[in-house]
Design a protein around this motif. Structure first.
Motif, PDB file in Angstrom:
ATOM      1  N   CYS A 169       9.116 -27.299  -8.624  1.00 33.27           N
ATOM      2  CA  CYS A 169      10.118 -26.876  -7.726  1.00 33.27           C
ATOM      3  C   CYS A 169      11.450 -27.816  -7.922  1.00 33.27           C
ATOM      4  O   CYS A 169      11.265 -29.295  -8.082  1.00 33.27           O
ATOM      5  N   ILE A 170      12.318 -27.299  -7.521  1.00 29.87           N
ATOM      6  CA  ILE A 170      13.738 -27.962  -7.704  1.00 29.87           C
ATOM      7  C   ILE A 170      14.397 -27.735  -6.579  1.00 29.87           C
ATOM      8  O   ILE A 170      14.707 -26.853  -6.147  1.00 29.87           O
ATOM      9  N   SER A 171      14.762 -29.018  -5.711  1.00 24.74           N
ATOM     10  CA  SER A 171      15.340 -28.747  -4.391  1.00 24.74           C
ATOM     11  C   SER A 171      16.581 -29.689  -4.255  1.00 24.74           C
ATOM     12  O   SER A 171      16.936 -30.599  -5.355  1.00 24.74           O
ATOM     13  N   LEU A 172      17.654 -29.257  -3.357  1.00 27.11           N
ATOM     14  CA  LEU A 172      18.816 -29.896  -3.116  1.00 27.11           C
ATOM     15  C   LEU A 172      18.707 -30.837  -2.052  1.00 27.11           C
ATOM     16  O   LEU A 172      18.529 -30.248  -0.909  1.00 27.11           O
TER      17      LEU A 172
ATOM     18  N   GLY B 267      15.800 -40.702   8.597  1.00 31.13           N
ATOM     19  CA  GLY B 267      16.381 -39.507   8.095  1.00 31.13           C
ATOM     20  C   GLY B 267      16.085 -38.181   8.572  1.00 31.13           C
ATOM     21  O   GLY B 267      15.041 -38.057   8.880  1.00 31.13           O
ATOM     22  N   VAL B 268      17.113 -37.367   8.589  1.00 35.29           N
ATOM     23  CA  VAL B 268      16.353 -35.702   8.737  1.00 35.29           C
ATOM     24  C   VAL B 268      17.179 -35.110   7.464  1.00 35.29           C
ATOM     25  O   VAL B 268      18.235 -35.273   7.099  1.00 35.29           O
ATOM     26  N   PHE B 269      16.554 -33.874   7.018  1.00 37.34           N
ATOM     27  CA  PHE B 269      17.048 -33.323   6.010  1.00 37.34           C
ATOM     28  C   PHE B 269      16.409 -31.662   6.040  1.00 37.34           C
ATOM     29  O   PHE B 269      15.582 -31.491   6.937  1.00 37.34           O
ATOM     30  N   ALA B 270      17.308 -30.959   5.475  1.00 30.69           N
ATOM     31  CA  ALA B 270      16.886 -29.241   5.094  1.00 30.69           C
ATOM     32  C   ALA B 270      17.351 -28.988   3.883  1.00 30.69           C
ATOM     33  O   ALA B 270      18.469 -28.811   3.449  1.00 30.69           O
ATOM     34  N   ASP B 271      16.217 -29.090   2.886  1.00 38.76           N
ATOM     35  CA  ASP B 271      16.506 -28.878   1.552  1.00 38.76           C
ATOM     36  C   ASP B 271      16.484 -27.435   1.116  1.00 38.76           C
ATOM     37  O   ASP B 271      15.401 -27.003   1.140  1.00 38.76           O
ATOM     38  N   PRO B 272      17.302 -26.647   0.748  1.00 38.33           N
ATOM     39  CA  PRO B 272      17.146 -25.678  -0.040  1.00 38.33           C
ATOM     40  C   PRO B 272      16.378 -25.623  -1.408  1.00 38.33           C
ATOM     41  O   PRO B 272      16.673 -26.715  -1.983  1.00 38.33           O
ATOM     42  N   GLN B 273      15.847 -24.858  -1.657  1.00 36.58           N
ATOM     43  CA  GLN B 273      14.945 -25.032  -3.044  1.00 36.58           C
ATOM     44  C   GLN B 273      14.627 -23.785  -3.849  1.00 36.58           C
ATOM     45  O   GLN B 273      14.488 -22.846  -3.108  1.00 36.58           O
ATOM     46  N   LEU B 274      14.343 -23.934  -5.091  1.00 34.59           N
ATOM     47  CA  LEU B 274      13.675 -23.047  -5.976  1.00 34.59           C
ATOM     48  C   LEU B 274      12.434 -23.539  -6.355  1.00 34.59           C
ATOM     49  O   LEU B 274      12.173 -24.605  -6.850  1.00 34.59           O
TER      50      LEU B 274
END
Length: 221
Positions: free
Chosen positions: A212-215, A29-36
């Motif tokens: 951290c919390i990420s989507l 898989g590939v991903f790009a996770d926005p996160q705080l």
């Protein structure tokens, strides 16, 4: 052996475990996770003062040892940080100079890491086009470069790598869904919470950890 060499050795061992010895289904898989991300301190000397937004971008690999259970890993370029206030005068050391940060003033720290997770993934049977999953495990994070911002001294994204730990460990837990696109391909959406087990910042006495919390936004195939 420095931290980056250790990460290379671990990556080779993970690769060997997933591919050379692979006898079960392996998915990528590939991903790009926005996160705080933000800091957590165990002492009143350091006052966490808010989160920063960033991205975690990379690839994942999962080896299924049963129909619905997998060992998961991958590699990513991960950006983490947070804001911090100090209860005493703090000396901020950057590549461009040293600055005295007054009591109560805010410093924003942010750093880039190479992150290697290793954990377990559990998924449901497919319901319609959707499959639901949960995952948990550990992450190793090796520092690439760190930066700092501080308004009173006009510090704007100056290199401050010395204030960051060269490597730190964390754990993660997450859940989400995969929407089938046909065959073995799917869009992946989820939420992941990550918390540091060892300190991310090296600013004196006390431990400052990262949370951290990420989507999760990705595609598996």
């Amino acid at each position: 052996m420095n931290n980056k060499k250790i990460l290379v050795v671990i990556s080779v061992l993970v690769f060997e475990m997933f591919f050379i010895r692979a006898s079960a289904q392996v998915s990528f898989g590939v991903f790009a996770d926005p996160q705080l991300s933000w800091f957590n301190s165990d002492t009143k000397k350091y006052d966490p003062n808010g989160s920063v937004a960033s991205f975690n971008v990379g690839f994942s690999v999962e080896k299924y040892f049963a129909e619905r259970y997998a060992i998961s890993s991958g590699l990513s370029l991960n950006s983490l940080g947070g804001n911090m206030r100090f209860s005493e005068i703090f000396k901020l050391e950057t590549k461009d100079g040293d600055y005295d940060v007054a009591v109560g003033d805010n410093v924003k720290f942010k750093a880039q890491y190479i992150t290697l997770p290793l954990g377990f993934k559990f998924r449901t049977n497919q319901i319609g086009y959707s499959t639901y999953y949960a995952n948990l495990g550990l992450k190793g994070n090796v520092l690439i470069k760190g930066f700092a911002w501080e308004d009173k001294n006009n510090v704007e994204r100056e290199t401050a790598t010395d204030h960051f730990a060269l490597a730190f460990a964390s754990y993660y837990i997450g859940a989400g869904m995969e929407y089938s696109l046909g065959s073995d391909s799917a869009i992946q959406l989820g939420v992941t919470y990550t918390s540091g087990l060892t300190k991310i910042l090296d600013v004196g006495n006390g431990a400052i950890n990262s949370q951290c919390i990420s989507l999760r936004i990705g595609v598996v195939f």
